[in-house]
Design a protein around this motif. Sequence first.
Motif, PDB file in Angstrom:
ATOM      1  N   ASP A 256       6.980 -16.223  -2.343  1.00  0.00           N
ATOM      2  CA  ASP A 256       7.807 -15.478  -1.740  1.00  0.00           C
ATOM      3  C   ASP A 256       8.580 -16.073  -1.480  1.00  0.00           C
ATOM      4  N   ILE A 315      12.504  -6.248  -5.553  1.00  0.00           N
ATOM      5  CA  ILE A 315      11.676  -6.532  -5.675  1.00  0.00           C
ATOM      6  C   ILE A 315      10.580  -5.934  -7.597  1.00  0.00           C
ATOM      7  N   ARG A 317       8.331  -4.358  -9.554  1.00  0.00           N
ATOM      8  CA  ARG A 317       6.774  -3.893 -10.101  1.00  0.00           C
ATOM      9  C   ARG A 317       6.594  -3.100 -11.283  1.00  0.00           C
ATOM     10  N   ARG A 322       1.082  -2.169  -6.994  1.00  0.00           N
ATOM     11  CA  ARG A 322       1.591  -2.872  -5.842  1.00  0.00           C
ATOM     12  C   ARG A 322       2.218  -4.515  -5.787  1.00  0.00           C
ATOM     13  N   PRO A 324       4.588  -7.672  -7.215  1.00  0.00           N
ATOM     14  CA  PRO A 324       5.474  -7.605  -7.692  1.00  0.00           C
ATOM     15  C   PRO A 324       5.451  -8.224  -9.241  1.00  0.00           C
ATOM     16  N   VAL A 327      10.572 -11.338  -8.450  1.00  0.00           N
ATOM     17  CA  VAL A 327      11.607 -11.452  -7.337  1.00  0.00           C
ATOM     18  C   VAL A 327      12.324 -11.718  -6.967  1.00  0.00           C
TER      19      VAL A 327
END
Length: 401
Positions: A256, A315, A317, A322, A324, A327
């Motif tokens: 990220d 983000i 999901r 939890r 991702p 993004v």
Amino acid sequence: MTSFLIPAFLLLVLVLVLLLRPFIFPAKSKATSRRQMNAVIHREELDKLESEYKAGIITSADYEISHAEMRQRLFQDTIEEDDQEVAGSANKTAIGLCIFIVLLSSALYFSLGDVARIAQRNSEKPVTQEGVEKMVAEFAIKMEKDPTNLKGWAMLARSYRILGRNEDAAKAYARAGNLIDSDPQLLADYADVLATNANGNFAGKPLQLINQALKLDPDNLMALWLSGTASYTVNNYKAAVQTWEKLAKQIPPDTDEARAIQSSIAEARAKGGLAAAPSPAPTPVISSGKSISGKIELSAELKSKIKPGDIVMVIARKPGERMPVAVLKVPTGEFPMSFTLNDSLAMNPNAPLSQLTEASVEVRISKTGMAKPEVGDLISTAQTIQLGAKDVRLLVNQVRQ
């Protein structure tokens, strides 16, 4: 666990001492035995019988018969094997009580809970914003009483920074004195606080601190990011690109952070009219064409918290998970901002966004662009959205605590 077991053991010993005190410290006089007690009782009865005979209440024959019976009972009640103390054995009683109390305590301990479970419950108690504020306030009072503790002032400054109290953080950094001068990370943090207090203006002391940090550590990540941001805010896009490219080389690819930096570099090149750097051909991503697009809006009360260089992250999901799936990271701009999530933003090319039928989507605005959420980030409520949806509205209206 030790802090629990030692007091528990001492408490158990205290209880046993109190309960067994009569047995541990017996009386100095010896207890009267059963044979002695019986002898005294029979002597009293014989004296009473003799008194009645002398008074003429009973005849001589009755006296002789009763006297013989009493002597026989006295002999039976005072044999040697019955010569035991009435109080019994103190040692046996004490040992029995010890065993009983230990067994009872152990049974209650293992049936009602154990140290690990108690510690786990305590660790699971959520730390509230009020609790954190109280701890920091208490620490600040402690530091006022110890003004020469430079490390303490630096720690207090970081605490204020996490809480978003940047003015207090700047004052605490200033009181850390020359401790900061030799620590590039503290110099960069101090510069970030001063620039934030100046509404994103790095001129003056913030830029001096950044340059000092880079002199000590040319590869300090925070200092490089702030240096590039300082150049960007004064439209020196070439210097911003050069600094951020140096930063990008230190960040693992396909993360990220790396994507956020590359996005900032691309924007700086575009604004400065700089040629795009050559890059290897991207790995093709198989896509079904499904995407999610819409607008990011910012509530009026949070507009003052947006600073130049902040990163907007959208983000996506898989609902209930939890990690991702995709993004999008871009520098902040004018709100409302348009966004599109598709397979090109997938975290894993083998698990593209288009494989889902719906996704949980949220927005986070970060000062660092790092993957880990931080206190002070601006966030939206997560929404479950069908793939292919357009004109989605995501409202950023909360501050992460």
